[in-house]
Motif scaffolding. Structure first.
Motif, short mmCIF file in Angstrom:
data_model
loop_
_atom_site.label_atom_id
_atom_site.label_comp_id
_atom_site.label_asym_id
_atom_site.label_seq_id
_atom_site.Cartn_x
_atom_site.Cartn_y
_atom_site.Cartn_z
N THR A 31 1.09 -1.16 0.02
CA THR A 31 -0.05 0.12 0.20
C THR A 31 0.81 1.23 -0.10
O THR A 31 2.05 1.20 0.38
CB THR A 31 -1.01 0.00 1.27
N PHE A 32 0.25 2.42 -0.30
CA PHE A 32 1.01 3.72 -0.39
C PHE A 32 1.35 4.16 1.01
O PHE A 32 2.32 4.86 1.32
CB PHE A 32 0.18 5.03 -1.00
N TRP A 33 0.59 3.64 2.28
CA TRP A 33 1.01 3.84 3.55
C TRP A 33 1.97 3.18 4.33
O TRP A 33 1.95 3.15 5.24
CB TRP A 33 -0.36 4.18 4.33
N ASN A 77 -1.01 -3.44 9.14
CA ASN A 77 -0.48 -2.18 9.18
C ASN A 77 0.64 -2.34 10.17
O ASN A 77 0.50 -2.54 11.31
CB ASN A 77 -1.51 -1.19 9.61
N HIS A 95 2.63 -0.16 11.58
CA HIS A 95 2.56 0.96 12.12
C HIS A 95 1.56 0.93 13.42
O HIS A 95 1.69 1.67 14.38
CB HIS A 95 2.28 2.33 11.50
#
Length: 140
Positions: free
Chosen positions: A103-105, A125, A127
């Motif tokens: 993903t871009f994140w 994720n 993060h």
């Protein structure tokens, strides 16, 4: 109002089909069929399935068509877990709308829709912190 959600109800066109789809994914419900609604315990949240027309009427809104502006999500511990769940969902009858990938994140995710068109993002994720019971803790 507390910053919390306790129940999410998905409007469905065919309750038996919708229940079967989620049960094929491994979800379990003890709701008797004659209630006309299905409840799934999802951690400390409940996901319910109810006839789309009845839900719209009960909510005091006009039933629309197409995307309703909401996507459900499940965060998991690894990209491999994302791939596994996406494959299970597709095998159960889901439509993959965005194949899993980077993903871009900086994470990894994919999206499928259930048989009634409700989108689910399955994401890793790096993060965010996952709790032992699968909850999510946002960074400070």
């Amino acid at each position: 109002m507390r910053q919390r959600v306790t129940v999410i109800t998905l409007g469905v066109d065919d309750l038996a089909r919708a229940r079967s789809f989620y049960e094929t994914l491994g979800w379990r419900s003890t709701t008797p069929d004659e209630l006309g609604v299905v409840f799934f315990q999802a951690g400390d949240l409940v996901i319910s399935l109810w006839n789309r027309e009845s839900l719209a009427e009960d909510s005091g809104v006009q039933r629309g068509t197409g995307y309703g502006g909401a996507t459900l999500a499940l965060n998991v511990g690894s990209p491999a877990a994302v791939d596994e769940i996406m494959a299970e969902a597709e095998a159960a009858g889901a439509t993959v709308t965005r194949p899993a990938g980077e993903t871009f994140w900086g994470g990894y995710s994919g999206v499928f829709t259930d048989p009634d068109g409700h989108p689910w993002e399955i994401a890793h994720n790096p993060h965010w912190t996952l709790t032992p019971d699968g909850g999510v803790i946002l960074p400070d």
